[in-house]
Design an enzyme around this catalytic site. Structure first.
Site, mmCIF file in Angstrom:
data_model
loop_
_atom_site.group_PDB
_atom_site.id
_atom_site.type_symbol
_atom_site.label_atom_id
_atom_site.label_comp_id
_atom_site.label_asym_id
_atom_site.label_seq_id
_atom_site.Cartn_x
_atom_site.Cartn_y
_atom_site.Cartn_z
ATOM 1 N N LYS A 1 0.859 -1.179 0.000
ATOM 2 C CA LYS A 1 0.000 0.000 0.000
ATOM 3 C C LYS A 1 0.900 1.235 0.000
ATOM 4 O O LYS A 1 1.951 1.239 0.662
ATOM 5 C CB LYS A 1 -0.882 -0.026 1.263
ATOM 6 N N SER B 1 -9.654 2.259 3.155
ATOM 7 C CA SER B 1 -8.734 2.961 2.286
ATOM 8 C C SER B 1 -7.785 2.046 1.524
ATOM 9 O O SER B 1 -7.204 2.472 0.526
ATOM 10 C CB SER B 1 -7.910 3.958 3.116
ATOM 11 N N SER C 1 -10.009 -0.088 7.311
ATOM 12 C CA SER C 1 -9.388 0.088 6.001
ATOM 13 C C SER C 1 -8.769 -1.156 5.380
ATOM 14 O O SER C 1 -8.419 -1.150 4.209
ATOM 15 C CB SER C 1 -8.330 1.186 6.061
#
Lengths: 499, 487
Positions: free
Chosen positions: A81, A156, A180
């Site tokens: 990420k 997210s 997330s």
């Protein structure tokens, strides 16, 4: 196993194939890179693709596998990420603010995977500074859900989840502040684990809300998550909030029977707002586990309703302070021709941050202001203690708690963009575990309107091994985790653009 | 009208740790800009603080030295504000649970009375970087070497009632932190900085509005700043105006102060507990271990200096209030064997030179061993006190040690009585008129007149005759003349 295409394999199967010299790391890496090159333009999962360095890492991994000592993960491709700092590799956190930021250091999580010889395919897209539940706040454009590109992948860590669902990476790292990892995992039909706060080092992970942020693995299966967590977990002297306790071998006891396991089913997680079909899938999953010998125990987490309001005070408060460092002085976006210091601060930040980030900075700043601190921040901390106490009491009675990960399957782009509160309610079932610091995992448990939904397994502190054990047992008797959407055709994208 | 002055001090003391409070970077002063700034010190994203145990140890030492309570569970808070030299946009500091609470420091006023000044608390925090305005045209450079240097901020109660008391307090504090070895005492480098809160009121009346004058880095500046602020407030009130609560800046060179910001313009710092740092738990055992190994404090040293070296209260007070000066004195006293002379030289010539050149004892060009050697040469009559001044001057300029200067400049004192006697007789013979006057004078006036002859003899010996012996022999010879004895 041999009949599967490379990209259909789990990490465990890739390791098996590498060990059996069925494929080289270079072949596997090249295969995924090829898929990324065709499909990323459709799904927008990656902010940065590292073709050159990935191939280099793959060659080194192959050499290691030929000659010296190597660990299982050597040569396995993954993605990070874009919240994890990567040395000499752009790290944007999904923001214009860090569009030009190249860290001179690796996050501990990144370093650990490199040490094992993992190959980094790229950096995945995310909501700006991890603030969002739909990936629509990314400066680099929203990620599309491979199950239905008109819908959001969740957020997210939407880039990581969608990349796994699209099978353009077998696994990816994620971070979870209020859901997330788990929410996008549920919406994309993959497995994702948020470990206990302190289990994985936060060093080098760009902070959103420091007391809630936790990194975790995202992959196709619970077993793969266990393999990844084994690498990610552990005490780090550079993070004084990381827990100095032994990291168990998460795969070792993953196949243990769950006969006699007490599963708490909180009534607060099955109330108004929960999609009827989703509820059905979750109850189905619970009865599957019951068939394995687990005992369902109705429980109550009476302060659940406080989780969302408490979170939306604490998280923005910490974020308002954590994001103060992005001031245009030392790195990151700086406005053109500032008139003076104040102009540089205000314009750099006004230009560098998106709306949702600004909204949360404003809320957080307000909550911490003189005269409001007691009414908001202190109250929220009190609510947080009550929520934690709920779980502590519950875990005196049960081994794990299971409910839905999210109230609904993936929604369409724009559906909730203009109503922040509606968007915040996406995380209604996931937020409480962050406030309590507990581990939680989402695994797929069904399809609603052809879109995946997930169950969330919450465990006691540092009982990730048990969560993984339950998840793995579920996945040995069900095949929801083996369902993947068909590759989207480029034509359909063109069509969508024209529309 | 009579006014009562109320002063409280906030003192920032840079701790003498090798590395910073939350990163491993060195704290050495004077390195090239930004060479001692790690990713954390630069506020890079994703970096996290790890507390330096040594900073806690030193803060606890201070707490024990001032009889304070040590907080068993102290926490760090973030103080949020924007400034270019503040890399993270917040300072990590302590507010609700500071490491040190409720202590006191006793000062001795000029009339000998002792006054106890209460310390509200002392907390740990990180220093900021430094803005550099001079080398850049229309731009500001920032040096983050200082960012993250550990500080303790010591906050007194408003128990001080004059600039003099404030200075005595500050000096006492200086003595404590340098004796403990927790601060290098280099005030010119910012190792100790004062903020003064000043208000005035009618005796016994309610407290007046206070102002804060910030960042004073010498005792003199602090004293001047207080004097000026007190006068400014008196003038305002006596002119029928009001004192405004504000932060002021004082210029030590021009001795003028100006308003920096009013209360309305003050920042809302939005303090909240730092989520990156867990509460720091201090065990009783740890505190007791520190207590056992605490070095001698100025108060105890003062007593010892008076007893062991028979020094006056005044001399002992100065020598014990500065750890390094005290150390210097003890070396000179022990090596020379004469504490009184050692104290005289240090408190006289040496301190005068240090003060006039702005140097601290650590940078003193004369080593304690060399000063001791010079004193030995006085004591064994090799040189006179006057010659010693020349030797001292040579040593200060770096011409060598005492013995080498004595021999290279031919400063050896003549103590051979037969040589001095022949010089004395020669002077008496060539000054018949003065001798005549001396003989006719009353006894009481003679000793004054003797000076002339001493001067002549010293001159004839080119300053090398032992003046004590010259005196003695002169008197003897002149007495012979009084008694009509042929020389």
């Amino acid at each position: 196993m041999g009949s599967k295409d490379i990209h259909e394999k789990t990490i465990a199967e890739i390791i098996f194939a590498l060990n059996a010299r069925e494929f080289s790391s270079l072949e596997i890496t090249q295969h995924f890179l090829n898929r990324i090159k065709t499909l990323n333009s459709v799904y927008n999962c990656f902010i940065t693709i590292c073709e050159e360095s990935a191939l280099k890492q793959a060659k080194i991994a192959d050499q290691k596998r030929m000659t010296g000592e190597f660990s299982d993960f050597c040569g396995v491709p993954i993605a990070h990420k874009d919240i994890f700092c990567t040395k000499d590799l752009r790290t944007t956190c999904g923001s214009k603010m860090l569009d030009n930021f190249i860290p001179p250091y690796d996050a501990t999580v990144v370093e650990k995977f490199s040490f094992e010889g993992a190959v980094v395919l790229g950096k995945t897209n995310m909501d700006e500074f991890a603030m969002g539940s739909s990936n629509e706040t990314s400066y680099f454009g929203a990620v599309k859900n491979p199950w239905d590109i008109k819908t959001v992948p969740g957020g997210s860590s939407g880039g990581s989840a969608a990349a796994i669902a699209a099978q353009i990476t077998p696994g990816a790292t994620g971070t979870d502040t209020g859901g997330s990892i788990r929410q996008p995992a549920a919406l994309c039909g993959i497995s994702g684990l948020k470990p206990t706060y302190g289990r994985v080092s936060r060093w080098g992970m760009i902070a959103f809300a420091s007391s809630l942020d936790q990194a975790g693995p995202m992959a196709k299966t619970a077993e793969d998550c266990a393999l990844m967590l084994k690498i990610m977990a552990g005490y780090d002297a550079k993070d004084s909030t990381s827990a100095n306790i032994i990291t168990p071998d998460y795969t070792e006891k993953i196949s243990r029977s769950i006969n006699g396991l007490k599963i708490g089913v909180p009534k607060e997680y099955f109330q108004d707002g929960l999609n009827f079909e989703t509820e059905k899938s979750v109850l189905d999953a619970l009865s599957q586990l019951e068939k394995q010998g687990a005992i369902l125990v109705p429980i109550s987490l009476p302060h659940s309703h406080l989780a969302v309001p408490a979170y939306y005070v604490i998280a923005p408060a910490e974020a308002s302070s954590n994001l103060s460092r992005f001031d245009g002085v030392r790195y990151g976006h700086r406005c053109e021709n500032p008139k003076d210091l104040n102009d540089m601060y205000t314009r750099s930040r006004a230009e560098g941050f998106g709306d949702e980030v600004k909204r949360r900075i404003l809320v957080g700043t307000y909550c911490l202001s003189a005269g409001y601190y007691d009414a908001y921040y202190r109250k929220a901390q009190q609510a947080r203690r009550l929520i934690k106490q709920d779980f502590v009491s519950a875990f005196n009675e049960v081994d794990v708690i299971i409910g839905p990960t999210c109230p609904n399957p993936a929604f369409e782009f724009g559906a909730k963009k203009n109503d922040p509160v509606e968007m915040y309610l996406e995380d209604i079932f996931t937020i409480a575990t962050n406030l309590a610091g507990l581990p939680g995992m989402s695994i797929p448990c069904g399809l609603v309107d052809k879109k995946p939904v997930g169950i969330q397994i919450i465990g006691n502190y540092f009982r990730e091994a048990l969560i993984l054990n339950v998840a793995h047992q579920y996945q040995t008797i069900t095949d929801w985790h083996q369902n993947y959407p068909k590759d989207e055709k480029i034509e359909s994208i063109r069509k969508m653009r024209l529309e | 009208m009579e006014w009562e002055i109320v002063i409280g001090l906030e003192v920032h003391v840079q701790l003498a740790t090798k590395s910073k409070i939350f990163s491993g970077s060195s704290t050495t002063f004077g390195s090239k800009p930004n060479t001692q700034a790690s990713a954390l010190d630069l506020g890079m994203p994703g970096t996290l603080p790890t507390p330096n145990e040594e900073a806690f140890r030193q803060a606890i030492m201070f707490g024990l030295a001032i009889n304070a309570d040590i907080e068993k569970c102290s926490i760090f808070e973030r103080k949020n504000y924007f400034y270019p030299d503040l890399p993270k946009g917040y300072q990590t500091t302590q507010l609700e649970k500071p490491i040190v609470r409720s202590g006191n420091i006793v000062i001795e006023l000029s009339d000998g009375t002792r006054k106890s000044i209460r310390i509200h608390h002392a907390h740990l925090e990180e220093d900021a970087g430094k803005s550099l305005h001079e080398e850049f045209q229309e731009m500001t450079g920032i040096d983050f070497n200082r960012a993250g240097t550990p500080l303790i901020e010591i906050v007194s109660e408003p128990d001080l009632s004059s600039a003099e008391e404030a200075t005595l307090f500050a000096k006492k504090l200086y003595g404590i932190v340098t004796s403990l070895g927790i601060c290098d005492g280099e005030m010119a480098q910012g190792s100790m900085r004062f903020d003064v809160n000043v208000s005035i009121r009618k005796p016994g009346g309610t407290l007046g509005t206070r102002t804060e004058t910030k960042n004073l880095n010498s005792f003199r500046f602090m004293e001047d700043a207080i004097d000026i602020e007190v006068q400014r407030q008196i003038d305002l009130i006596e002119d029928g105006k009001k004192v405004v609560q504000e932060t002021r800046l004082f210029n030590g060179e021009t001795k003028k102060s100006k308003s920096l910001r009013s209360k309305e313009e003050a920042n809302d710092y939005r303090y909240f507990p730092c989520p990156d740092l867990l509460p720091v738990i201090i065990e009783d055992e740890y505190i007791e271990e520190i207590r056992r190994t605490l070095p001698e404090l100025p108060e105890a040293k003062l007593k010892r200096f008076k007893e062991q070296y028979s020094l006056s209260n005044y001399d002992a007070n100065i020598l014990s209030s500065d750890q390094l000066l005290g150390q210097y004195f003890e070396v000179v006293a022990k090596k020379s064997g004469d504490a009184k002379i050692a104290a005289n030289w240090i408190l006289g010539e040496l301190l005068a030179r240090l003060n006039s050149t702005g140097l601290t004892i650590t940078l003193c060009p004369i080593k304690s061993e060399d000063l001791a050697e010079m004193i030995c040469r006085i004591l064994d009559n090799t040189i006179s006190g006057k010659m010693a001044k020349e030797v001292f001057d040579g040593m200060w300029k770096g011409d060598g040690n005492a013995d080498s200067i004595i021999s290279s400049r031919g400063l050896k004192q003549v103590s051979d009585s037969s040589v001095i006697e022949s010089l004395v007789i020669h002077i008496i013979k060539i000054n018949p008129n003065q001798v005549d006057d001396y003989l006719k004078a009353e006894e009481a006036k003679r000793s004054k007149m003797l000076g002339y002859f001493v001067g002549q003899v010293m001159k004839a010996s080119k300053g090398q005759a032992n003046p004590k012996q010259v005196n003695k022999i002169l008197r003897g010879q002149l007495n012979k003349l009084i008694n009509n004895i042929e020389l």
